[in-house]
Design a protein around this motif. Structure first.
Motif, mmCIF file in Angstrom:
data_model
loop_
_atom_site.group_PDB
_atom_site.id
_atom_site.type_symbol
_atom_site.label_atom_id
_atom_site.label_comp_id
_atom_site.label_asym_id
_atom_site.label_seq_id
_atom_site.Cartn_x
_atom_site.Cartn_y
_atom_site.Cartn_z
ATOM 1 N N TYR A 176 -41.565 2.847 22.798
ATOM 2 C CA TYR A 176 -41.821 1.283 22.683
ATOM 3 C C TYR A 176 -41.330 1.572 21.653
ATOM 4 C CZ TYR A 176 -43.048 -3.400 23.065
ATOM 5 O OH TYR A 176 -43.084 -4.546 22.439
ATOM 6 N N ARG A 177 -42.441 1.370 20.684
ATOM 7 C CA ARG A 177 -42.816 1.209 19.324
ATOM 8 C C ARG A 177 -41.493 2.076 18.701
ATOM 9 N NH1 ARG A 177 -46.899 3.962 17.735
ATOM 10 N NH2 ARG A 177 -47.779 4.585 20.035
ATOM 11 N N ASP A 188 -38.803 0.026 18.720
ATOM 12 C CA ASP A 188 -38.878 -1.786 18.059
ATOM 13 C C ASP A 188 -38.946 -1.681 16.485
ATOM 14 O OD1 ASP A 188 -40.381 -4.531 18.670
ATOM 15 O OD2 ASP A 188 -41.745 -3.692 17.092
ATOM 16 N N TRP A 248 -34.586 -1.448 16.291
ATOM 17 C CA TRP A 248 -34.236 -2.137 16.333
ATOM 18 C C TRP A 248 -34.628 -3.474 15.444
ATOM 19 C CZ3 TRP A 248 -32.662 1.697 19.491
ATOM 20 C CH2 TRP A 248 -31.827 1.701 19.848
ATOM 21 N N ARG A 249 -35.567 -3.753 15.757
ATOM 22 C CA ARG A 249 -36.757 -4.730 15.448
ATOM 23 C C ARG A 249 -36.170 -6.036 16.403
ATOM 24 N NH1 ARG A 249 -35.810 -4.772 8.698
ATOM 25 N NH2 ARG A 249 -34.750 -2.307 9.226
ATOM 26 N N PRO A 305 -39.142 -10.303 19.202
ATOM 27 C CA PRO A 305 -40.114 -10.216 20.156
ATOM 28 C C PRO A 305 -39.920 -10.311 21.901
ATOM 29 C CG PRO A 305 -40.919 -11.120 18.246
ATOM 30 C CD PRO A 305 -39.555 -11.580 17.972
ATOM 31 N N PRO A 307 -37.573 -6.931 23.851
ATOM 32 C CA PRO A 307 -37.257 -5.487 23.595
ATOM 33 C C PRO A 307 -36.403 -4.934 23.861
ATOM 34 C CG PRO A 307 -39.612 -6.488 25.022
ATOM 35 C CD PRO A 307 -38.377 -7.581 24.602
ATOM 36 N N THR A 356 -39.119 -2.260 28.059
ATOM 37 C CA THR A 356 -40.956 -2.012 27.626
ATOM 38 C C THR A 356 -41.026 -0.795 28.158
ATOM 39 O OG1 THR A 356 -40.880 -3.292 29.718
ATOM 40 C CG2 THR A 356 -40.912 -4.609 27.820
ATOM 41 N N ASP A 406 -31.209 -9.209 17.021
ATOM 42 C CA ASP A 406 -32.394 -7.858 16.270
ATOM 43 C C ASP A 406 -31.547 -7.582 14.982
ATOM 44 O OD1 ASP A 406 -29.715 -5.947 16.990
ATOM 45 O OD2 ASP A 406 -30.510 -5.544 18.904
#
Length: 278
Positions: free
Chosen positions: A32-33, A36, A39-40, A43, A46, A49, A158
């Motif tokens: 997940y991180r 993130d 793609w940034r 919030p 996402p 998850t 994103d």
């Protein structure tokens, strides 16, 4: 042909990574991180998850991770669809590992995982404007484009999509086919095949899309050289490319044309039947 497990192992060695299935909570949270970071996203939206991946893996679906030591540097998430089909929803590689062949290592691991589970086709979507992804999917992996999907996901604000319409090409990767086996052994689809007598259906005038002619059996459809940079520097021109490729490639596929591959110089190679008398 090389056995799928062996081909996957060779791809991992070539990339300098270790690829494994990820099912533990800490590992899924790392996936997940990583997504993130890549793609940034907004919030509130996402791409996937930790909780969803936890449920998916418990139900027998696929999450694979590529590691350098203990560091996760790439991941791929897929779920079962219709019988014999897996939908590969998302795959990404850390920007620090760009160009290191981590993507092929992930996909070949996914193939080796899927085959003994009765999967014959892995499908996924990609942005048809991103030339490196087009060549990777259609050439290096020998996937087959089957459908053009206009604005498939709706707006995705994103870092990668930049608010552009999310048109996608749906591809089928027929993982037991000789063509895919050859690609996994290092022979890309269409390697060395010249495009003779092709007609430019969509070309480039500098950086601007230029409509051409559809009068031919083999057609070339151009994409911008670097759509991701173009979205940041000239969103209006990026939007012109989106519409031009949709109107050309999307229309051709809807009419029954076939994407034969993607030339590394930035062209889809498309064949279509020409009516008698034209």
């Amino acid at each position: 042909m090389t056995a799928p497990d062996e081909a996957a192992a060779k791809a991992a060695v070539a990339a300098g990574v270790r690829v494994r299935e990820v099912t533990d909570l800490a590992g899924l949270d790392a996936v997940y991180r990583l997504f993130d970071l890549i793609w940034r996203p907004d919030p509130a939206n996402p791409p996937v998850t930790t909780e969803l991946m936890r449920a998916m893996t418990k139900a027998g679906n696929y999450v694979g991770g590529a590691y350098v030591g203990d560091e996760l540097v790439g991941a791929c998430v897929g779920f079962f669809g219709t019988p014999g089909v897996m939908h590969s929803h998302i795959a990404g590689v850390s920007p620090a590992m760009a160009g290191r062949r981590v993507g092929p290592a992930l996909k070949l691991h996914q193939r080796a995982w899927a085959l003994p589970r009765g999967i014959s086709v892995i499908e996924w979507t990609f942005d048809p404007l991103v030339s490196r992804n087009a060549y990777f999917n259609l050439g290096k992996l020998a996937a087959v484009a089957v459908e053009y999907l206009p604005n498939f996901y709706g707006g995705m604000r994103d870092h990668i999509n930049g608010g552009d319409d999310t048109d996608r090409l749906l591809v089928h990767w027929r993982i037991a086919s000789p063509e895919v086996a050859a690609a996994c052994d290092g022979t890309p689809r269409g390697a060395g095949a010249p495009v003779r007598g092709a007609v430019v259906a969509l070309g480039r005038d500098g950086e601007t899309p230029r409509p051409g002619s559809l009068d031919g059996e083999t057609l070339l459809v151009a994409v911008p050289r670097d759509i991701e940079t173009l979205r940041r520097t000239d969103p209006g021109l990026a939007g012109q490319w989106r519409v031009a490729v949709r109107d050309t490639l999307g229309t051709l596929l809807a009419e029954g044309a076939r994407v034969e591959g993607f030339d590394r110089s930035g062209w889809y190679v498309v064949t279509r039947a020409v009516e008698e008398g034209r």
